[in-house]
Design a protein around this motif. Sequence first.
Motif, PDB file in Angstrom:
ATOM      1  N   ALA A  12       4.943  76.335  -1.635  1.00  0.00           N
ATOM      2  CA  ALA A  12       5.571  76.932  -2.819  1.00  0.00           C
ATOM      3  C   ALA A  12       4.555  77.643  -3.710  1.00  0.00           C
ATOM      4  O   ALA A  12       4.817  78.732  -4.227  1.00  0.00           O
ATOM      5  N   GLN A  13       3.386  77.023  -3.891  1.00  0.00           N
ATOM      6  CA  GLN A  13       2.368  77.663  -4.731  1.00  0.00           C
ATOM      7  C   GLN A  13       1.891  78.976  -4.128  1.00  0.00           C
ATOM      8  O   GLN A  13       1.653  79.957  -4.847  1.00  0.00           O
ATOM      9  N   LEU A  14       1.746  79.012  -2.798  1.00  0.00           N
ATOM     10  CA  LEU A  14       1.305  80.243  -2.148  1.00  0.00           C
ATOM     11  C   LEU A  14       2.369  81.338  -2.268  1.00  0.00           C
ATOM     12  O   LEU A  14       2.037  82.523  -2.380  1.00  0.00           O
ATOM     13  N   PHE A  15       3.636  80.946  -2.239  1.00  0.00           N
ATOM     14  CA  PHE A  15       4.706  81.912  -2.448  1.00  0.00           C
ATOM     15  C   PHE A  15       4.592  82.507  -3.851  1.00  0.00           C
ATOM     16  O   PHE A  15       4.675  83.736  -4.037  1.00  0.00           O
ATOM     17  N   ALA A  16       4.392  81.641  -4.844  1.00  0.00           N
ATOM     18  CA  ALA A  16       4.216  82.119  -6.222  1.00  0.00           C
ATOM     19  C   ALA A  16       2.972  82.994  -6.341  1.00  0.00           C
ATOM     20  O   ALA A  16       2.962  83.997  -7.071  1.00  0.00           O
ATOM     21  N   PHE A  17       1.928  82.641  -5.608  1.00  0.00           N
ATOM     22  CA  PHE A  17       0.696  83.418  -5.577  1.00  0.00           C
ATOM     23  C   PHE A  17       0.964  84.830  -5.057  1.00  0.00           C
ATOM     24  O   PHE A  17       0.465  85.824  -5.603  1.00  0.00           O
ATOM     25  N   GLY A  18       1.768  84.933  -4.010  1.00  0.00           N
ATOM     26  CA  GLY A  18       2.146  86.238  -3.476  1.00  0.00           C
ATOM     27  C   GLY A  18       2.952  87.047  -4.475  1.00  0.00           C
ATOM     28  O   GLY A  18       2.766  88.266  -4.601  1.00  0.00           O
ATOM     29  N   MET A  19       3.857  86.387  -5.209  1.00  0.00           N
ATOM     30  CA  MET A  19       4.609  87.082  -6.256  1.00  0.00           C
ATOM     31  C   MET A  19       3.664  87.693  -7.281  1.00  0.00           C
ATOM     32  O   MET A  19       3.811  88.854  -7.692  1.00  0.00           O
ATOM     33  N   ASP A  20       2.677  86.914  -7.684  1.00  0.00           N
ATOM     34  CA  ASP A  20       1.735  87.406  -8.693  1.00  0.00           C
ATOM     35  C   ASP A  20       0.853  88.523  -8.151  1.00  0.00           C
ATOM     36  O   ASP A  20       0.452  89.424  -8.900  1.00  0.00           O
TER      37      ASP A  20
END
Length: 639
Positions: A551-559
């Motif tokens: 989940a954190q990596l997904f959010a990282f990609g969003m950013d």
Amino acid sequence: MLNILSRRRVDTIGYDRATTTLVDKNRGIFMRLCRLAASGLLISLALSACVPSAVPRSPAEIAAVQNAAALADQGQFDRAAQAYLALAAQTPSRADHYSLLAAEAYRQENALNRAIPIVAGIQRKDLTDDEPLRLDLLRAEIALQQHNAPAALQLTTQPDINAPENLRPRLLNLRAQAMADTGDLWGAARTRVEMDNFLQGIDRSQNRDQALSLLARLGVTPLKQRSAAMQPGDTMLPWVNEALGRLGVIVAQAQPNLEQPVGTLVPGSNASVREGYKMPAHIALLLPNSDGLVGAASAVRDGFFAAYFQAADTHAPRATIRVYDSGGNAASAIKAYNQAVIDGAQLVVGPLTRNEVMGVLGQSSLPVPVLALNRSENKSLPVGTTSEFALLPEDEGAQVADHMIERGIHNAYVVTSNDDFAKRSAAAFKAELLAKGGQIAGNAQVGSDGVNYGGAIAALNAGGAGTDAGIFISVRSEQARLLLPQLRVARITLPVFATSHVYSGNDNATADRDLEGVEFCDAPWLFDAQTGLPNYQSIASQLPSARGATAQLFAFGMDAWSLVPYVDWLRNHPGSYLPGATGQLAADTFGHINRVMSWLKFQDGIARPMNGSLQMDNAPADSKPTDGTSAPAAQPANG
């Protein structure tokens, strides 16, 4: 005039990295960062016919001046110098003016020795405008070449110096070298930091490397003493901390100053014009498609395109995205980057792994700017067009320490697991806590095997802790669920603060009831704690990569996508920030994207955002930038 500037000869650099001094074996003497000074010289060469004089110029003299300037324009500096010397001999009333131009032309020819006798014969009192300063700069260069640093220092530190902008970098460069050669390493470093704002590109990167090398030569203890005595806003503080980092010292991190969100509407414009927004037309996304990295890369890619398409209903400029396989190693990443450049990319996002980033950023030149998705371990700073964005354990450790200090807790007991994340976050936690006046009261480590943590708890020796004490843990959620009940059994009821690893990525009220009261920092989007972003649960219900361990990596990609149109603005506007999925994002002096995370607390087994957290809870809905495009689907490509 534009042709004169564009075709000027660029000074070369003779730089001894072992001693951090400019050496005279390279006849160019000075770095390419003297371009501004060189352009000022050529302007002088071209406009020399315009210099006022009591004696009118004859048509023949004007023609001769124009010929000399044309020779300089063509890069024929030797012939230009001879032409100016002839003019000096023919026109005694302007002899010093023409002699100066001749000496400067020889300097451009990398023939400073031929300029020495000419400079010696020039009368400074007969020069006008910026000519006395230009003469002093030539004399300083000559003094440095002749190993007379005190004379060069005197010439470049006179109290009445008022250098125009085009000569300022050259003046500061000479002053810095003179200071370094006379043993004033701190003064030399400060001068190079002052020069930083006048430079860009490779010139800026080379100057920054020299400034940090000068500081590193001072040694750890003097740098620590200076750092401790500095106020938070001191311009030298981030440079000192960066130099300490090069020396292997973990230092306290200056938290970003969050003053103004990017993407606010520009007054008097239509709704589609946002402050700082600059979207490249073609973007390359470099991610590895190799064994062991596919899961992480897929989560980042999914987050990147989720944010990309989520903003497709705006009227922002469109961008095309092409994905390249970075291969998981330095050589493959360099190949992918070079292919992206050939294909017309205007910005490269990625690569992802540290080795890949070190490979790409370690190249001698980067023709296309990079938003790297990790931090390089290279000692040299990346060029000025590069930014580095990463989810670092050090960021979490430092922010836990700050949070505890804000809560009035100055004594910390530290419990960590034995993995790399835990060790790095704990080291940063300790450095930050000590820098803020706290102290470490005890340490313990729990292993990945076993369920009995009695020995580790006993090693803490926290039974007699006071009210200003707390426990910092950097362990996985399954370890925390074992640790917390055993602390209570040992009658240790101190408040507990943790990194994001304490949260499993999914709400589990039954399992996490044992974590009751634990406070931890994490990405705000995972808890719908950041306004202006799509609902987390809605996306997580559709995309497996948006939940659980990735989940954190997904959010990282969003950013990573959200940063694309604002990365330059963030670098050039301290105090600006991007309200992101992983935190509030801001750029520091060296192009590192730092993040301020949200604070959560387990209540009834559920992680809930805390009031008064470090995130901007009251940010207006329209402060979230409109980054997106209505662009075509991504085109896979082999880099």
